[in-house]
Design a protein around this motif. Structure first.
Motif, PDB file in Angstrom:
ATOM      1  N   THR A 251      33.624  50.269  37.079  1.00  0.00           N
ATOM      2  CA  THR A 251      32.539  51.238  37.058  1.00  0.00           C
ATOM      3  C   THR A 251      32.870  52.275  35.989  1.00  0.00           C
ATOM      4  O   THR A 251      33.901  52.197  35.320  1.00  0.00           O
ATOM      5  N   ASP A 252      32.011  53.280  35.850  1.00  0.00           N
ATOM      6  CA  ASP A 252      32.278  54.340  34.890  1.00  0.00           C
ATOM      7  C   ASP A 252      33.548  55.109  35.243  1.00  0.00           C
ATOM      8  O   ASP A 252      34.196  55.686  34.364  1.00  0.00           O
ATOM      9  N   GLU A 253      33.925  55.124  36.544  1.00  0.00           N
ATOM     10  CA  GLU A 253      35.138  55.833  36.955  1.00  0.00           C
ATOM     11  C   GLU A 253      36.407  55.046  36.660  1.00  0.00           C
ATOM     12  O   GLU A 253      37.456  55.630  36.394  1.00  0.00           O
ATOM     13  N   GLY A 254      36.332  53.727  36.745  1.00  0.00           N
ATOM     14  CA  GLY A 254      37.517  52.916  36.545  1.00  0.00           C
ATOM     15  C   GLY A 254      37.422  51.603  37.308  1.00  0.00           C
ATOM     16  O   GLY A 254      36.335  51.179  37.720  1.00  0.00           O
ATOM     17  N   LEU A 255      38.563  50.961  37.515  1.00  0.00           N
ATOM     18  CA  LEU A 255      38.628  49.679  38.212  1.00  0.00           C
ATOM     19  C   LEU A 255      38.671  49.939  39.715  1.00  0.00           C
ATOM     20  O   LEU A 255      39.606  50.564  40.224  1.00  0.00           O
ATOM     21  N   VAL A 256      37.663  49.444  40.432  1.00  0.00           N
ATOM     22  CA  VAL A 256      37.535  49.677  41.859  1.00  0.00           C
ATOM     23  C   VAL A 256      38.213  48.545  42.628  1.00  0.00           C
ATOM     24  O   VAL A 256      37.896  47.367  42.427  1.00  0.00           O
ATOM     25  N   PHE A 257      39.142  48.915  43.514  1.00  0.00           N
ATOM     26  CA  PHE A 257      39.780  47.989  44.443  1.00  0.00           C
ATOM     27  C   PHE A 257      39.054  48.143  45.773  1.00  0.00           C
ATOM     28  O   PHE A 257      39.274  49.119  46.498  1.00  0.00           O
ATOM     29  N   HIS A 258      38.190  47.183  46.097  1.00  0.00           N
ATOM     30  CA  HIS A 258      37.283  47.308  47.231  1.00  0.00           C
ATOM     31  C   HIS A 258      37.776  46.498  48.427  1.00  0.00           C
ATOM     32  O   HIS A 258      37.957  45.279  48.337  1.00  0.00           O
ATOM     33  N   THR A 259      38.014  47.187  49.538  1.00  0.00           N
ATOM     34  CA  THR A 259      38.356  46.504  50.786  1.00  0.00           C
ATOM     35  C   THR A 259      37.133  46.479  51.685  1.00  0.00           C
ATOM     36  O   THR A 259      36.199  47.262  51.515  1.00  0.00           O
ATOM     37  N   GLN A 260      37.159  45.597  52.675  1.00  0.00           N
ATOM     38  CA  GLN A 260      35.949  45.377  53.467  1.00  0.00           C
ATOM     39  C   GLN A 260      36.265  44.723  54.801  1.00  0.00           C
ATOM     40  O   GLN A 260      37.306  44.082  54.972  1.00  0.00           O
ATOM     41  N   LYS A 261      35.342  44.901  55.751  1.00  0.00           N
ATOM     42  CA  LYS A 261      35.355  44.102  56.968  1.00  0.00           C
ATOM     43  C   LYS A 261      34.420  42.924  56.738  1.00  0.00           C
ATOM     44  O   LYS A 261      33.259  43.096  56.363  1.00  0.00           O
ATOM     45  N   LEU A 262      34.935  41.711  56.914  1.00  0.00           N
ATOM     46  CA  LEU A 262      34.174  40.507  56.593  1.00  0.00           C
ATOM     47  C   LEU A 262      33.096  40.254  57.646  1.00  0.00           C
ATOM     48  O   LEU A 262      33.326  40.454  58.843  1.00  0.00           O
ATOM     49  N   TRP A 263      31.947  39.782  57.186  1.00  0.00           N
ATOM     50  CA  TRP A 263      30.880  39.467  58.136  1.00  0.00           C
ATOM     51  C   TRP A 263      31.182  38.191  58.907  1.00  0.00           C
ATOM     52  O   TRP A 263      30.680  37.967  60.006  1.00  0.00           O
ATOM     53  N   SER A 264      32.088  37.355  58.340  1.00  0.00           N
ATOM     54  CA  SER A 264      32.535  36.136  59.017  1.00  0.00           C
ATOM     55  C   SER A 264      34.002  35.924  58.680  1.00  0.00           C
ATOM     56  O   SER A 264      34.405  36.088  57.524  1.00  0.00           O
ATOM     57  N   ALA A 272      42.970  33.378  61.138  1.00  0.00           N
ATOM     58  CA  ALA A 272      41.634  33.888  60.850  1.00  0.00           C
ATOM     59  C   ALA A 272      41.727  35.368  60.485  1.00  0.00           C
ATOM     60  O   ALA A 272      42.302  36.164  61.242  1.00  0.00           O
ATOM     61  N   TYR A 273      41.167  35.719  59.340  1.00  0.00           N
ATOM     62  CA  TYR A 273      41.195  37.098  58.866  1.00  0.00           C
ATOM     63  C   TYR A 273      39.786  37.696  58.910  1.00  0.00           C
ATOM     64  O   TYR A 273      38.829  37.081  58.431  1.00  0.00           O
ATOM     65  N   ASN A 274      39.704  38.901  59.483  1.00  0.00           N
ATOM     66  CA  ASN A 274      38.425  39.591  59.620  1.00  0.00           C
ATOM     67  C   ASN A 274      38.223  40.693  58.584  1.00  0.00           C
ATOM     68  O   ASN A 274      37.192  41.346  58.582  1.00  0.00           O
ATOM     69  N   TYR A 275      39.235  40.886  57.727  1.00  0.00           N
ATOM     70  CA  TYR A 275      39.157  41.966  56.744  1.00  0.00           C
ATOM     71  C   TYR A 275      39.555  41.437  55.374  1.00  0.00           C
ATOM     72  O   TYR A 275      40.339  40.489  55.260  1.00  0.00           O
ATOM     73  N   GLY A 276      39.013  42.080  54.352  1.00  0.00           N
ATOM     74  CA  GLY A 276      39.335  41.713  52.981  1.00  0.00           C
ATOM     75  C   GLY A 276      40.178  42.788  52.308  1.00  0.00           C
ATOM     76  O   GLY A 276      39.785  43.959  52.268  1.00  0.00           O
TER      77      GLY A 276
END
Length: 440
Positions: A251-264, A272-276
């Motif tokens: 993005t304009d700010e820099g490189l985004v390291f995005h974590t998430q809760k997986l929908w599946s 089995a992993y529920n998070y990214g």
């Protein structure tokens, strides 16, 4: 980061009202042409008490010093009392201790606000410092025989705990405890004296599953998960899991390291992993590898509970050694992303850790630094043949003798996930504006 090195308990945000008495000699900032010319108290081999220590090829570290608070005397009518804080031997690493005054307990008790001013301070011993410092406590109106105490708020970082509390007494007939006034050095400021070897830019930054000479890997050298580390997130790559939210984007700010809760959930190695989670590892990118030199990241931290951002280094010959430049222990209830910083080294061989040592401090109180999730800040390390020194916003925050002489390292930047909750508060993203490496 391969094994959690979080520690300590809650930290107070109370402002300091006393001072540690040290010499006010400024550190030179004159540019130097080579490491051999850097001769401040942090890097000069003549001040290294551990130059002859056998580090066992990264498997041994000199023992910790023991920190104690000593009894003190001041004369009635004095405006300040000096309370000694001492180490029993030279320290191989920075020692940080928080101390606080406590009211007396008997008929001669001194009370804060009446006889003395309540004081909370941070005492810092750096390698090579004298073994005695003093904390100054303002005296208001104490009479002969009145007393209060100075005590440790918790065990010191980087040292064993000795005497944790001592009495401070007004005594008209005794010689007052003298202040410590010389021999201490100011924190170093970050400077580079190697050759710029790698610089991250939007036009040159590349990543792929395994990584290669021109690209970082989106997995660790041993895979995409660390269940033995208690992590509940899988390190994602959009090309392997195209249905997830992009784990990496500019993005304009820099490189985004995005974590998430997986929908599946995603199953990896039977789990089995529920998070990214998200990682970039330089293990297959030789241009990021250095032996002696400096690394620096400019980044904005996440705020989400359960996120675990980190900048760390692994030996190119395998783990350990490990040098953690920064970790944000968002899975710990005490951790404040805006005020805490940490630094750790892990030593050992053949996948077995023999020791770890470091610090986990409330940087606002110790160094006047804060706002690490509100804006961009600099996180750096200088690896020299004698010492490893950590910096935040250009100011030294920790130092250790270097037990990893002769090793080469590669960098990792990531945000792991360690939670089983909803993982939806605040931001789970870390933004890296720049990364550079200099080789000596």
């Amino acid at each position: 980061m391969l094994a959690s090195c979080a520690g300590g308990g809650a930290n107070s945000s109370q402002q300091q009202s006393g001072t540690v008495v040290i010499a006010a000699e400024p550190e030179t900032t004159t540019a130097v042409a080579a490491p051999a010319q850097v001769q401040d108290a942090a890097t000069s081999t003549s001040t290294n008490s551990f130059a002859a220590f056998d580090f066992g090829n990264g498997t041994k570290l000199p023992p910790k010093a023991t920190l104690s608070i000593g009894a003190a005397v001041f004369n009635p009518g004095a405006s300040v009392a000096y309370v000694p804080v001492t180490l029993n031997q030279q320290t191989p690493n920075t020692v940080i201790a928080r101390v606080i005054t406590v009211n007396g307990t008997d008929a001669n008790k001194a009370i804060s606000g009446y006889q003395y001013k309540a004081t909370e301070d941070v005492v810092i011993f750096r390698p090579g410092d004298p073994l005695r410092q003093t904390v100054s406590v303002p005296i208001l109106d104490a009479t002969d025989g009145q007393q209060f105490s100075l005590k440790l708020r918790e065990a010191p970082w980087g040292a064993n705990q000795g005497t944790a509390s001592a009495t401070v007494t007004a005594d008209a007939d005794a010689a007052a405890t003298a202040p410590a006034t010389w021999g201490f050095r100011n924190p170093r400021t970050f400077r580079t004296y190697g050759t710029l070897q790698y610089e991250m830019t939007p036009s040159t930054m590349r990543w792929s599953d395994a990584g290669w000479s021109g690209a970082w890997s989106t997995a660790l050298s041993h895979g995409r998960a660390q269940p033995a580390n208690g992590e509940t997130g899988l390190y994602l790559d959009e090309s392997l899991y195209p249905w997830v939210e992009p784990p990496l984007r500019y993005t304009d700010e820099g490189l985004v390291f995005h974590t998430q809760k997986l929908w599946s959930p995603i199953t990896y190695n039977g789990v089995a992993y529920n998070y990214g989670s998200v990682v970039l590892s330089g293990h297959n990118t030789p241009s990021t590898h250095i032996g002696y030199g400096q690394y620096e990241w400019v980044a904005k931290m996440p705020t989400r509970r359960g996120s675990w951002p980190a900048f760390w280094l692994i030996s190119t010959s395998g783990w350990p050694p490990e040098i953690d430049v920064y970790e944000g222990f968002g899975y710990q209830s005490y951790w404040d992303f805006d005020r805490h910083v940490s630094a750790t080294i892990h030593g050992g061989t053949g996948g077995v850790r023999y020791f770890q040592r470091g610090t986990n401090i409330q940087a606002e109180q110790a160094y006047g630094m804060s706002g690490f999730s509100q804006g961009f800040h600099r996180y750096a390390v200088d690896i020299g043949p004698e010492y490893i020194t950590w910096f935040v916003d250009g100011l030294e925050t920790y130092q250790s003798v270097n037990p990893f002489r002769g090793f080469r390292f590669y960098p990792i930047m990531d945000v792991a996930v360690k939670t089983t909750g909803s993982y939806d508060d605040g931001s789970g993203d870390m933004v890296v504006k720049s990364f550079r490496a200099w080789a000596n």
